[in-house]
Design an enzyme around this catalytic site. Structure first.
Site, PDB file in Angstrom:
ATOM      1  N   LYS A 112       0.841  -1.203   0.000  1.00 29.39           N
ATOM      2  CA  LYS A 112       0.000   0.000   0.000  1.00 29.39           C
ATOM      3  C   LYS A 112       0.874   1.251   0.000  1.00 29.39           C
ATOM      4  CE  LYS A 112      -4.475  -1.473   1.641  1.00 29.39           C
ATOM      5  NZ  LYS A 112      -4.406  -2.904   1.454  1.00 29.39           N
ATOM      6  N   LYS A 195      -4.220 -12.610  -7.599  1.00 30.99           N
ATOM      7  CA  LYS A 195      -5.092 -13.358  -6.698  1.00 30.99           C
ATOM      8  C   LYS A 195      -6.562 -12.960  -6.835  1.00 30.99           C
ATOM      9  CE  LYS A 195      -5.783 -12.825  -2.075  1.00 30.99           C
ATOM     10  NZ  LYS A 195      -5.621 -12.751  -0.646  1.00 30.99           N
ATOM     11  N   LYS A 198     -11.260 -10.034  -2.702  1.00 29.91           N
ATOM     12  CA  LYS A 198     -12.451  -9.202  -2.517  1.00 29.91           C
ATOM     13  C   LYS A 198     -12.114  -7.726  -2.579  1.00 29.91           C
ATOM     14  CE  LYS A 198     -12.732 -10.817   2.237  1.00 29.91           C
ATOM     15  NZ  LYS A 198     -11.378 -10.640   2.647  1.00 29.91           N
TER      16      LYS A 198
HETATM   17  P1  ATP Z   1      -8.709 -10.507   0.054  1.00 25.30           P
HETATM   18  O1  ATP Z   1      -7.590 -10.030  -0.797  1.00 25.30           O
HETATM   19  O2  ATP Z   1      -9.763 -11.217  -0.702  1.00 25.30           O
HETATM   20  O3  ATP Z   1      -9.207  -9.482   1.033  1.00 25.30           O
HETATM   21  P2  ATP Z   1      -7.657 -11.880   2.262  1.00 25.30           P
HETATM   22  O4  ATP Z   1      -6.570 -12.887   2.292  1.00 25.30           O
HETATM   23  O5  ATP Z   1      -7.384 -10.612   2.932  1.00 25.30           O
HETATM   24  O6  ATP Z   1      -8.049 -11.696   0.792  1.00 25.30           O
HETATM   25  P3  ATP Z   1      -9.525 -13.196   3.987  1.00 25.30           P
HETATM   26  O7  ATP Z   1     -10.998 -13.228   3.918  1.00 25.30           O
HETATM   27  O8  ATP Z   1      -8.965 -12.703   5.221  1.00 25.30           O
HETATM   28  O9  ATP Z   1      -9.036 -12.441   2.720  1.00 25.30           O
HETATM   29  O10 ATP Z   1      -8.968 -14.599   3.680  1.00 25.30           O
HETATM   30  C1  ATP Z   1      -9.413 -15.688   4.359  1.00 25.30           C
HETATM   31  C2  ATP Z   1      -8.635 -16.854   3.926  1.00 25.30           C
HETATM   32  O11 ATP Z   1      -8.881 -17.084   2.546  1.00 25.30           O
HETATM   33  C3  ATP Z   1      -7.140 -16.680   4.103  1.00 25.30           C
HETATM   34  O12 ATP Z   1      -6.581 -17.873   4.595  1.00 25.30           O
HETATM   35  C4  ATP Z   1      -6.675 -16.374   2.723  1.00 25.30           C
HETATM   36  O13 ATP Z   1      -5.351 -16.745   2.503  1.00 25.30           O
HETATM   37  C5  ATP Z   1      -7.641 -17.185   1.881  1.00 25.30           C
HETATM   38  N1  ATP Z   1      -7.774 -16.615   0.552  1.00 25.30           N
HETATM   39  C6  ATP Z   1      -8.166 -15.369   0.227  1.00 25.30           C
HETATM   40  N2  ATP Z   1      -8.141 -15.196  -1.107  1.00 25.30           N
HETATM   41  C7  ATP Z   1      -7.741 -16.382  -1.626  1.00 25.30           C
HETATM   42  C8  ATP Z   1      -7.499 -16.864  -2.951  1.00 25.30           C
HETATM   43  N3  ATP Z   1      -7.671 -16.098  -4.015  1.00 25.30           N
HETATM   44  N4  ATP Z   1      -7.084 -18.132  -3.111  1.00 25.30           N
HETATM   45  C9  ATP Z   1      -6.904 -18.938  -2.053  1.00 25.30           C
HETATM   46  N5  ATP Z   1      -7.100 -18.560  -0.783  1.00 25.30           N
HETATM   47  C10 ATP Z   1      -7.500 -17.299  -0.568  1.00 25.30           C
END
Ligand code: ATP
Ligand code: LTN
Length: 334
Positions: A112, A195, A198
């Site tokens: 960021k 990736k 969200k």
């Molecule tokens: P985002 O970028 O979507 O906000 P994040 O890792 O911050 O992703 P979380 O909801 O905290 O989102 O993630 C919950 C779990 O899902 C974590 O273990 C994360 O590694 C996994 N995860 C998130 N996105 C993916 C993805 N594209 N593929 C596989 N696992 C994922």
């Protein structure tokens, strides 16, 4: 005795199939063999501003989805992070046992800053310490996460080793990240080199667990592929096709090779239809359970009982830590 496993999900948006494949689905399997602790990391959400109403909705949906995909409150401890005050208290203690240099290296913050984003909060900077507290307060042995979170578990590990050396030999259990090979990273349907996230602005790149199945089918049919015109697993040269193969395999509980037996002769359009059928079937099953759970009103009960169980464990460890570092005054009887 069963080993303890812990993970948290930060529902700062709606959950998507990346979350399901990389996290939720694994938790459901793990709860059979481990003492599973799963929580909604709502404090982590507010490191970036959230509209309060939207946040509340996302939290409710996340809990309902946890239950809908098969997490069982009789097997796992399921709760809301902010219901267990000890997380934040230990989080501060860990901030005092980690260094600016370490936090500066954490990619979420670093990325960021590199992008020149303004008005980053202090909470975003110190959030890996809170995550370390989430893990260490329960003495978790394993932390199943997607590859993007590995660095944070390693920080928890470093802090635990440091504090065990500094204060008390077995103050903290040393946690290890657990990364699934297949599906640990699901990629965006529109940009299969980044990736599925969200935080993605475009809606077309990701499939939400609560997406209308028709919409989900359209997103799969519109997924970016390549011009090689051969369905094979080659993430380097065919990231889009490989991503769809991983999605199909993960959602149908098969290996990529098994899926390839069905699809390797297909044209891309037909292959996408095949993947879409699998995705739609999965979404329909999850959504039906989700609606049943929302209507049943069991969420409050699950969260209250989960928080009670978790607080007991967390309080014991926090007391021990506070004692070890000299925060508590010995009380005498006179
Ligand atoms: P985002 O970028 O979507 O906000 P994040 O890792 O911050 O992703 P979380 O909801 O905290 O989102 O993630 C919950 C779990 O899902 C974590 O273990 C994360 O590694 C996994 N995860 C998130 N996105 C993916 C993805 N594209 N593929 C596989 N696992 C994922
Ligand atoms: N930071 C994680 C969510 C999270 C977590 C945890 C994961 C918060 N605390 C403890 C595992 C263990 C994320 O953004 N995905």
């Amino acid at each position: 005795m069963k080993k303890r496993m812990l993970s948290g999900i930060k529902p700062s948006g709606q959950l998507h199939i990346g979350n399901y494949i990389g996290a939720l689905n694994n938790f459901v399997k793990y709860q059979e063999d481990y003492e599973m602790i799963v929580f909604i990391a709502n404090l982590h959400c507010i490191t970036i501003y959230q509209d309060p109403k939207e946040l509340q909705k996302n939290l409710t949906d996340a809990i309902a989805l946890y239950l809908a995909v098969g997490l069982d409150p009789n097997k796992s401890t399921i709760f809301l992070q902010s219901d267990v005050m000890e997380h934040a208290q230990l989080g501060f203690i860990l901030q005092c046992n980690s260094y600016l240099g370490e936090l500066n290296r954490m990619t979420q913050y670093k990325d960021k800053v590199a992008k020149g984003e303004q008005n980053l909060t202090v909470g975003l900077y110190t959030y890996p310490d809170l995550m370390a507290a989430d893990i260490l307060i329960y003495g978790a042995n394993y932390v199943p996460v997607g590859v993007d979170q590995k660095q944070h578990v390693e920080l928890a590990r470093d802090i635990a080793i440091r504090m065990n050396n500094k204060y008390e030999k077995e103050l903290f259990v040393i946690p290890a990240p657990l990364i699934e090979k297949v599906g640990s990273k699901i990629y965006s349907l529109q940009d299969p080199t980044s990736k599925m996230s969200k935080s993605d602005k475009g809606e077309k790149g990701l499939i939400y667990l609560l997406d209308d199945p028709k919409k989900a089918r359209k997103k799969i049919m519109g997924a970016v592929t390549d011009s090689i015109n051969k369905v094979q697993y080659d993430p380097q040269n065919q990231p889009g096709i490989s991503n769809l193969l991983v999605i199909a395999a993960s959602l149908s509980d098969r290996s990529i090779d098994e899926v390839l037996e069905d699809v390797q002769e297909m044209q891309y359009g037909q292959f996408k239809g095949y993947v879409a059928d699998i995705v739609v079937k999965k979404l329909e099953t999850i959504q039906q359970r989700y609606h049943e759970i929302i209507e049943s009103g069991i969420i409050t009960k699950v969260l209250t009982e989960g928080a009670q169980k978790a607080s007991k464990m967390a309080n014991q460890r926090l007391k021990r830590v506070q004692h070890a570092i000299g925060l508590e005054i010995e009380k005498t009887n006179d």
